[in-house]
Design a protein around this motif. Structure first.
Motif, mmCIF file in Angstrom:
data_model
loop_
_atom_site.group_PDB
_atom_site.id
_atom_site.type_symbol
_atom_site.label_atom_id
_atom_site.label_comp_id
_atom_site.label_asym_id
_atom_site.label_seq_id
_atom_site.Cartn_x
_atom_site.Cartn_y
_atom_site.Cartn_z
ATOM 1 N N THR A 1 48.094 31.375 38.836
ATOM 2 C CA THR A 1 48.756 32.674 38.893
ATOM 3 C C THR A 1 49.537 32.817 40.183
ATOM 4 N N ARG A 2 50.561 33.649 40.146
ATOM 5 C CA ARG A 2 51.334 33.966 41.350
ATOM 6 C C ARG A 2 50.897 35.312 41.931
ATOM 7 N N GLY A 3 50.162 36.078 41.169
ATOM 8 C CA GLY A 3 49.715 37.387 41.628
ATOM 9 C C GLY A 3 48.202 37.476 41.588
ATOM 10 N N GLY A 4 47.663 38.512 42.153
ATOM 11 C CA GLY A 4 46.221 38.665 42.206
ATOM 12 C C GLY A 4 45.654 39.473 41.059
ATOM 13 N N ASN A 5 46.517 40.087 40.255
ATOM 14 C CA ASN A 5 46.061 40.978 39.197
ATOM 15 C C ASN A 5 46.065 40.246 37.854
ATOM 16 N N HIS A 6 45.269 39.211 37.760
ATOM 17 C CA HIS A 6 45.187 38.394 36.549
ATOM 18 C C HIS A 6 43.937 38.796 35.778
ATOM 19 N N LYS A 7 44.071 38.917 34.463
ATOM 20 C CA LYS A 7 42.968 39.402 33.617
ATOM 21 C C LYS A 7 41.705 38.563 33.793
ATOM 22 N N THR A 8 41.837 37.246 33.716
ATOM 23 C CA THR A 8 40.676 36.363 33.831
ATOM 24 C C THR A 8 40.091 36.412 35.240
ATOM 25 N N LEU A 9 40.974 36.406 36.260
ATOM 26 C CA LEU A 9 40.491 36.484 37.647
ATOM 27 C C LEU A 9 39.712 37.765 37.887
ATOM 28 N N ASN A 10 40.222 38.871 37.353
ATOM 29 C CA ASN A 10 39.523 40.156 37.522
ATOM 30 C C ASN A 10 38.151 40.121 36.851
ATOM 31 N N ALA A 11 38.064 39.477 35.695
ATOM 32 C CA ALA A 11 36.768 39.367 35.009
ATOM 33 C C ALA A 11 35.804 38.527 35.834
ATOM 34 N N TRP A 12 36.315 37.432 36.402
ATOM 35 C CA TRP A 12 35.476 36.589 37.258
ATOM 36 C C TRP A 12 35.012 37.359 38.487
ATOM 37 N N ARG A 13 35.919 38.137 39.085
ATOM 38 C CA ARG A 13 35.560 38.916 40.286
ATOM 39 C C ARG A 13 34.456 39.926 39.971
ATOM 40 N N ASP A 14 34.560 40.553 38.790
ATOM 41 C CA ASP A 14 33.527 41.514 38.377
ATOM 42 C C ASP A 14 32.184 40.816 38.183
ATOM 43 N N LYS A 15 32.215 39.613 37.627
ATOM 44 C CA LYS A 15 30.982 38.896 37.301
ATOM 45 C C LYS A 15 30.367 38.185 38.508
ATOM 46 N N TYR A 16 31.212 37.496 39.326
ATOM 47 C CA TYR A 16 30.705 36.643 40.402
ATOM 48 C C TYR A 16 30.943 37.194 41.815
ATOM 49 N N GLY A 17 31.807 38.195 41.928
ATOM 50 C CA GLY A 17 32.127 38.753 43.238
ATOM 51 C C GLY A 17 33.454 38.210 43.768
ATOM 52 N N LYS A 18 34.122 39.060 44.514
ATOM 53 C CA LYS A 18 35.460 38.725 45.012
ATOM 54 C C LYS A 18 35.449 37.510 45.934
ATOM 55 N N GLU A 19 34.496 37.452 46.862
ATOM 56 C CA GLU A 19 34.434 36.362 47.833
ATOM 57 C C GLU A 19 34.185 35.017 47.145
ATOM 58 N N ALA A 20 33.299 35.029 46.156
ATOM 59 C CA ALA A 20 32.979 33.788 45.433
ATOM 60 C C ALA A 20 34.221 33.262 44.719
ATOM 61 N N VAL A 21 34.922 34.138 44.038
ATOM 62 C CA VAL A 21 36.132 33.717 43.309
ATOM 63 C C VAL A 21 37.198 33.226 44.276
ATOM 64 N N GLN A 22 37.327 33.879 45.413
ATOM 65 C CA GLN A 22 38.306 33.434 46.416
ATOM 66 C C GLN A 22 37.998 32.016 46.890
ATOM 67 N N GLY A 23 36.724 31.676 46.939
ATOM 68 C CA GLY A 23 36.308 30.331 47.343
ATOM 69 C C GLY A 23 36.640 29.268 46.307
ATOM 70 N N TRP A 24 36.971 29.677 45.096
ATOM 71 C CA TRP A 24 37.305 28.730 44.040
ATOM 72 C C TRP A 24 38.772 28.314 44.097
ATOM 73 N N GLN A 25 39.519 28.939 44.983
ATOM 74 C CA GLN A 25 40.961 28.632 45.071
ATOM 75 C C GLN A 25 41.153 27.181 45.525
ATOM 76 N N GLN A 26 42.040 26.489 44.846
ATOM 77 C CA GLN A 26 42.331 25.094 45.161
ATOM 78 C C GLN A 26 43.725 25.006 45.776
ATOM 79 N N ASP A 27 43.946 23.973 46.553
ATOM 80 C CA ASP A 27 45.257 23.796 47.188
ATOM 81 C C ASP A 27 46.161 22.935 46.375
#
Length: 121
Positions: free
Chosen positions: A95-121
């Protein structure tokens, strides 16, 4: 002790760069290019012209130069593509933005910090 090691490494690097700079300054091709640059700048000052003016004149002489972009593109630059991989499911989201449906679902389930740690380069 790490600071002293860093100091000596940087000092060695400076000495190496100083030697490389000396070699460059002795290079006739570089001297010729610098002399040309200085003459062009003097000429631009004499006629009160900017580099943009010179490029316009040169593109009139050689139309192939007209295709090269000098000005910044209009509008906003695209956001960088970010890739997230869910370690639990193996699912990948780009995604190019932070407001992605799947990302938001993951953030709700696992927490914002955890999902941010999944970001790959």
């Amino acid at each position: 002790m790490a600071k002293i090691n860093d100091y000596y490494q940087k000092k060695q690097l400076m000495e190496k760069l100083a030697l490389e700079l000396e070699k460059l300054e002795e290079d006739q091709a570089l001297k010729s290019e610098l002399e040309f640059e200085n003459k062009v700048r003097d000429l631009m000052n004499e006629y009160d012209k900017s580099p943009k003016d010179v490029l316009q004149i040169l593109s009139a002489i050689d139309p192939s130069l007209a295709g090269s972009k000098v000005e910044a593109p209009a509008g906003r630059a695209k956001r960088p593509m970010k890739t997230y991989k869910n370690p639990h499911t193996g699912e990948v989201v780009k995604t190019r933005g932070g407001n992605h449906k799947t990302l938001n679902a993951w953030r709700d389930k696992y927490g914002k910090e955890a999902v941010q740690g999944w970001q790959q380069d």
